[in-house]
Design a protein around this motif. Structure first.
Motif, mmCIF file in Angstrom:
data_model
loop_
_atom_site.group_PDB
_atom_site.id
_atom_site.type_symbol
_atom_site.label_atom_id
_atom_site.label_comp_id
_atom_site.label_asym_id
_atom_site.label_seq_id
_atom_site.Cartn_x
_atom_site.Cartn_y
_atom_site.Cartn_z
ATOM 1 N N PHE A 106 -101.493 -20.330 64.507
ATOM 2 C CA PHE A 106 -101.921 -20.380 63.111
ATOM 3 C C PHE A 106 -102.589 -21.712 62.797
ATOM 4 C CE2 PHE A 106 -101.039 -21.879 58.805
ATOM 5 C CZ PHE A 106 -101.684 -20.909 58.056
ATOM 6 N N ILE A 107 -101.944 -22.816 63.182
ATOM 7 C CA ILE A 107 -102.485 -24.135 62.850
ATOM 8 C C ILE A 107 -103.827 -24.365 63.543
ATOM 9 C CG2 ILE A 107 -102.092 -26.620 63.153
ATOM 10 C CD1 ILE A 107 -99.122 -26.103 62.597
ATOM 11 N N GLY A 108 -103.943 -23.962 64.815
ATOM 12 C CA GLY A 108 -105.207 -24.141 65.538
ATOM 13 C C GLY A 108 -106.343 -23.362 64.902
ATOM 14 N N ASP A 109 -106.099 -22.105 64.498
ATOM 15 C CA ASP A 109 -107.151 -21.285 63.895
ATOM 16 C C ASP A 109 -107.431 -21.688 62.450
ATOM 17 O OD1 ASP A 109 -107.162 -20.004 66.288
ATOM 18 O OD2 ASP A 109 -106.733 -17.999 65.490
ATOM 19 N N ARG A 110 -106.368 -21.940 61.682
ATOM 20 C CA ARG A 110 -106.563 -22.303 60.265
ATOM 21 C C ARG A 110 -107.313 -23.619 60.132
ATOM 22 N NH1 ARG A 110 -107.780 -24.878 56.742
ATOM 23 N NH2 ARG A 110 -106.834 -25.187 54.674
ATOM 24 N N PHE A 111 -107.023 -24.572 61.000
ATOM 25 C CA PHE A 111 -107.702 -25.869 60.916
ATOM 26 C C PHE A 111 -108.821 -25.988 61.942
ATOM 27 C CE2 PHE A 111 -103.442 -26.701 59.093
ATOM 28 C CZ PHE A 111 -103.851 -27.039 57.813
ATOM 29 N N ILE A 487 -101.677 -22.578 54.208
ATOM 30 C CA ILE A 487 -101.609 -21.337 53.437
ATOM 31 C C ILE A 487 -102.101 -21.524 52.005
ATOM 32 C CG2 ILE A 487 -100.013 -19.637 52.442
ATOM 33 C CD1 ILE A 487 -98.247 -20.065 54.942
ATOM 34 N N PHE A 488 -101.746 -22.637 51.370
ATOM 35 C CA PHE A 488 -101.958 -22.768 49.930
ATOM 36 C C PHE A 488 -103.073 -23.734 49.526
ATOM 37 C CE2 PHE A 488 -97.549 -21.308 50.370
ATOM 38 C CZ PHE A 488 -97.608 -20.180 49.568
ATOM 39 N N SER A 489 -103.748 -24.353 50.483
ATOM 40 C CA SER A 489 -104.851 -25.253 50.130
ATOM 41 C C SER A 489 -106.083 -24.922 50.964
ATOM 42 C CB SER A 489 -104.454 -26.716 50.354
ATOM 43 O OG SER A 489 -105.578 -27.564 50.174
ATOM 44 N N LYS A 490 -107.157 -24.576 50.285
ATOM 45 C CA LYS A 490 -108.416 -24.325 50.997
ATOM 46 C C LYS A 490 -109.165 -25.624 51.276
ATOM 47 C CE LYS A 490 -109.849 -21.276 47.904
ATOM 48 N NZ LYS A 490 -110.712 -20.255 47.249
ATOM 49 N N ARG A 491 -108.715 -26.726 50.662
ATOM 50 C CA ARG A 491 -109.459 -27.992 50.774
ATOM 51 C C ARG A 491 -109.066 -28.821 51.996
ATOM 52 N NH1 ARG A 491 -112.197 -31.275 51.874
ATOM 53 N NH2 ARG A 491 -113.416 -32.792 50.680
ATOM 54 N N PRO A 565 -113.610 -27.689 54.596
ATOM 55 C CA PRO A 565 -113.538 -26.715 55.689
ATOM 56 C C PRO A 565 -114.684 -25.706 55.575
ATOM 57 C CG PRO A 565 -111.403 -26.979 54.626
ATOM 58 C CD PRO A 565 -112.405 -27.671 53.762
ATOM 59 N N PRO A 566 -115.095 -25.082 56.679
ATOM 60 C CA PRO A 566 -116.157 -24.075 56.638
ATOM 61 C C PRO A 566 -115.804 -22.928 55.692
ATOM 62 C CG PRO A 566 -115.636 -24.683 58.897
ATOM 63 C CD PRO A 566 -114.592 -25.314 58.037
ATOM 64 N N LYS A 567 -116.829 -22.273 55.162
ATOM 65 C CA LYS A 567 -116.622 -21.161 54.227
ATOM 66 C C LYS A 567 -115.767 -20.056 54.852
ATOM 67 C CE LYS A 567 -117.694 -18.811 50.413
ATOM 68 N NZ LYS A 567 -117.154 -17.495 50.680
ATOM 69 N N ALA A 568 -115.940 -19.795 56.139
ATOM 70 C CA ALA A 568 -115.168 -18.744 56.801
ATOM 71 C C ALA A 568 -113.677 -19.063 56.793
ATOM 72 C CB ALA A 568 -115.651 -18.560 58.238
ATOM 73 N N ILE A 569 -113.338 -20.342 56.934
ATOM 74 C CA ILE A 569 -111.930 -20.749 56.922
ATOM 75 C C ILE A 569 -111.360 -20.618 55.519
ATOM 76 C CG2 ILE A 569 -110.351 -22.690 57.284
ATOM 77 C CD1 ILE A 569 -111.416 -21.442 59.854
ATOM 78 N N GLN A 570 -112.146 -20.982 54.511
ATOM 79 C CA GLN A 570 -111.674 -20.838 53.135
ATOM 80 C C GLN A 570 -111.441 -19.360 52.796
ATOM 81 O OE1 GLN A 570 -113.627 -23.297 50.125
ATOM 82 N NE2 GLN A 570 -114.644 -24.468 51.740
ATOM 83 N N SER A 575 -107.656 -14.651 52.236
ATOM 84 C CA SER A 575 -107.191 -13.335 52.689
ATOM 85 C C SER A 575 -105.719 -13.367 53.100
ATOM 86 C CB SER A 575 -108.035 -12.848 53.865
ATOM 87 O OG SER A 575 -107.773 -13.603 55.031
ATOM 88 N N VAL A 576 -105.263 -14.499 53.651
ATOM 89 C CA VAL A 576 -103.867 -14.613 54.068
ATOM 90 C C VAL A 576 -102.955 -14.781 52.861
ATOM 91 C CG1 VAL A 576 -102.209 -16.117 55.244
ATOM 92 C CG2 VAL A 576 -104.343 -15.482 56.383
ATOM 93 N N ARG A 577 -103.444 -15.530 51.866
ATOM 94 C CA ARG A 577 -102.575 -15.867 50.742
ATOM 95 C C ARG A 577 -102.366 -14.702 49.774
ATOM 96 N NH1 ARG A 577 -104.619 -20.037 46.603
ATOM 97 N NH2 ARG A 577 -105.748 -20.744 48.443
ATOM 98 N N PHE A 578 -103.360 -13.869 49.605
ATOM 99 C CA PHE A 578 -103.250 -12.779 48.646
ATOM 100 C C PHE A 578 -103.079 -11.468 49.391
ATOM 101 C CE2 PHE A 578 -105.602 -16.079 46.417
ATOM 102 C CZ PHE A 578 -104.808 -16.219 45.292
ATOM 103 N N PRO A 579 -102.019 -10.720 49.063
ATOM 104 C CA PRO A 579 -101.647 -9.548 49.870
ATOM 105 C C PRO A 579 -102.426 -8.281 49.561
ATOM 106 C CG PRO A 579 -100.064 -9.873 48.107
ATOM 107 C CD PRO A 579 -101.043 -10.998 47.996
ATOM 108 N N ARG A 580 -103.705 -8.418 49.169
ATOM 109 C CA ARG A 580 -104.491 -7.206 48.924
ATOM 110 C C ARG A 580 -104.653 -6.424 50.219
ATOM 111 N NH1 ARG A 580 -107.539 -10.969 45.914
ATOM 112 N NH2 ARG A 580 -108.971 -11.193 47.679
ATOM 113 N N GLY A 581 -104.210 -5.173 50.194
ATOM 114 C CA GLY A 581 -104.355 -4.337 51.377
ATOM 115 C C GLY A 581 -103.522 -4.790 52.545
ATOM 116 N N ALA A 582 -102.443 -5.513 52.277
ATOM 117 C CA ALA A 582 -101.650 -6.102 53.364
ATOM 118 C C ALA A 582 -100.679 -5.090 53.917
ATOM 119 C CB ALA A 582 -100.901 -7.336 52.870
#
Length: 588
Positions: A106-111, A487-491, A565-570, A575-582
């Motif tokens: 998770f950490i490697g992909d998220r960051f 999980i909780f910061s896109k910045r 961070p890149p737009k794709a990471i944001q 997508s991870v934080r909000f459980p739409r369609g989870a």
């Protein structure tokens, strides 16, 4: 049948069951080795998580520490329970939705950084190895008494058993083994507690018995305990603590360290859906509560039983003669975990708090120092013997203590092996290895980790629960902030995450090593580990909360002055934080 034969029957029978389950559920693929194939039922996963969570520190050592320290040591109970709630609410569902095998994944992909992955691997290994030292120490204590061998020999036996079923079965084998271990450990913990509660309070529910009247004296149990320990120079069992800052930081360190423990987090990757992760977290809390509600009663009753064993006619009367000591003291003396030194040569056992404030009373009674040293880790295991319970209860608690220690040790070793084989070797060094090679590396690294943990367990930096608390501090300072920000910061970007983890880890480890020895090697501490030497009164057990604050500050500060961070990471964070369609977890 002798007590040794009964112990052997219970312990041997439980181990035969664990190994049989491991063989039946042997992992045949990396997915089965790491996450049990991802198809574990939430209730079963909750039970396995509870067994993974309730380690030797919970089963063996926590009640021992509360027994000795009273209210002051209830921080272990509050911190670990609160931390699990944090984990269940803030991390488990989101990490499950991410759909990977491990925390460094998770950490490697998220960051978006192999460097972040490597730092996460280092943090995970350091925290997990420290934690597994406590488990092996606890297992060694249990084996040494119930198999009547030295504590070092007991530790080696424990290592061999863990190696056999953890290396063979992986997460799939460990999961089903831990379900069996939970049943064993919870039955073993609660049955002696019920017996002892009935003896002391006529109440069969230990949590209720804790606040009931003591049968012999007619006064509330806790009041009776306060009176006994006060007469022997100890602080009241229910007394408040002076250093509130250290108590708050210690509780906080345990809480956020709990939420950052990789071996517990990966349990939530074993269920089919995100909703199942939430349900399994809830079930695990129910299963954990059974033991955690019982532990304070076990601790209090063990302390009172110990004191009344040594002073059968009250703390102001003569202590028992050494030659008349009960069999349980003789048995534990063989392990070296109870020691008697007749300082005044009167042939009796003086057990009291040898402090300047009690010196005049001790001199008046002809005492020249405390003569009985009791290892905190033995009180729960010795409780049935202290209370003269039947031999089968002693055998049952032997099996339970070992189940608690070995279940968590197996989970930790799996977290270490997956970090090395999956995240380090396959993720960074050689991405082209086959699944069969990855599985081999995982088993080899687990074997090496067992050897290292066994060696360090022979010279632990503290009691089982204290050693575990150090691991929680390391996880709190390094892993938890990275997961929360991920999980909780896109910045927060890769530079901030890497420098944050490194600063929190280095600060916390250096502070711990200064007081407990560099890399826990005996004799290398720079300062004596006493409150007078602690900076601002903060103990090494509490420093993880400060390390976590440093991690957050550095990560946010560095991220604020560097690129986003890149737009794709944001979008990934969104997508991870909000459980739409989870439903089924997303594998990015």
């Amino acid at each position: 049948m002798s007590q040794f034969a009964i112990n052997l029957l219970f312990v041997g029978g439980s181990f035969a069951l664990y190994i049989a389950i491991a063989i039946w559920a042997r992992a045949g693929s990396t997915k089965e080795f790491y996450v049990a194939g991802g198809g574990v039922h939430p209730v079963m996963n909750g039970m396995a998580t509870a067994a993974d969570w309730m380690s030797a520190a919970s089963f063996i050592s926590m009640a021992g520490l509360i027994s000795v320290g009273g209210y002051a040591n209830s921080t272990y109970l509050m911190g670990w329970t609160g931390g699990y709630v944090l984990l269940a609410m803030l991390l488990a569902p989101y990490l499950r939705k991410f759909g990977k095998f491990t925390v460094p994944d998770f950490i490697g992909d998220r960051f978006y950084s192999s460097g972040a992955r490597l730092v996460a691997v280092a943090c995970l290994i350091i925290a997990s190895v420290t934690y597994v030292i406590g488990q092996m120490t606890g297992a060694g204590v249990a084996f040494s008494r119930f198999l009547e061998v030295s504590s070092d020999a007991g530790l080696i036996i424990a290592a061999v058993i863990v190696f056999m079923y953890a290396v063979l079965g992986g997460m799939k084998g460990i999961t089903y083994t831990q379900v069996a271990q939970y049943v064993v450990l919870i039955v073993a913990y609660t049955i002696p507690a019920v017996f002892i509660s009935l003896q002391l309070t006529d109440t069969f529910l230990p949590p209720v018995g804790l606040f009931s009247d003591h049968v012999q004296s007619g006064v509330p149990l806790l009041q009776k305990l306060d009176e006994v320990v006060r007469e022997l120079g100890f602080v009241d069992y229910t007394a408040d603590v002076d250093n509130k800052l250290n108590m708050v930081l210690f509780t906080l360190s345990l809480m956020i360290g709990t939420a950052g423990l990789p071996h517990v987090i990966i349990r939530f990757f074993t269920v089919p859906k995100v909703a199942d992760a939430r349900w399994s977290a809830g079930w695990a809390l129910v299963f954990i509560a059974i033991l955690y509600l019982t532990a304070p009663a076990v601790a209090s009753m063990a302390r009172l039983n110990l004191m009344t064993t040594i002073f059968p006619d009250g703390p102001t009367a003569d202590a028992i003669k050494y030659e008349d000591r009960p069999d349980w003291i003789k048995n534990w003396e063989k392990t070296g975990l109870i020691k008697h030194d007749d300082l005044n040569g009167d042939g009796r056992i003086q057990l009291y708090n040898h402090t300047p404030a009690f010196e005049a009373t001790a001199t008046e009674r002809g005492w020249k120092g405390n003569e009985l040293t009791v290892n905190n880790d033995i009180l729960v295991l010795a409780n049935p013997e202290i209370a003269n319970l039947p031999g089968w209860v002693v055998g049952l608690i032997a099996a339970g203590g070992l189940a608690a220690a070995l279940s968590t040790a197996a989970g930790l070793l799996l977290a270490i092996s997956s970090a090395i084989s999956h995240d380090l070797i396959k993720g960074s060094i050689n991405p082209h290895i086959t699944e069969k090679q990855e599985l081999l590396y995982a088993r080899i690294s687990m074997g090496v980790a067992i050897v290292v943990a066994t060696w360090l367990g022979m010279n632990p930096p503290g009691f089982a629960a204290q050693t575990v608390a150090l691991a929680f501090g390391i996880a709190a300072a390094s892993i938890f902030p990275a997961l929360m920000m991920g999980i909780f910061s896109k910045r927060v970007n890769s530079k901030g995450a890497i420098l944050g983890m490194l600063s929190g880890l280095v600060f916390t480890c250096v502070y711990i090593f200064l007081y407990l020895g560099w890399f826990f090697i005996p004799g290398t501490a720079s300062f004596e580990n006493v409150p007078e030497n602690w900076i601002f009164g903060i103990s090494p057990l509490s420093i993880g909360a400060v390390g976590a604050a440093i991690n957050f500050l550095v990560a946010f500060g560095v991220s604020a002055v560097t690129e986003q961070p890149p737009k794709a990471i944001q979008d990934l964070v969104e997508s991870v934080r909000f459980p739409r369609g989870a439903g089924i977890a997303v594998d990015h």
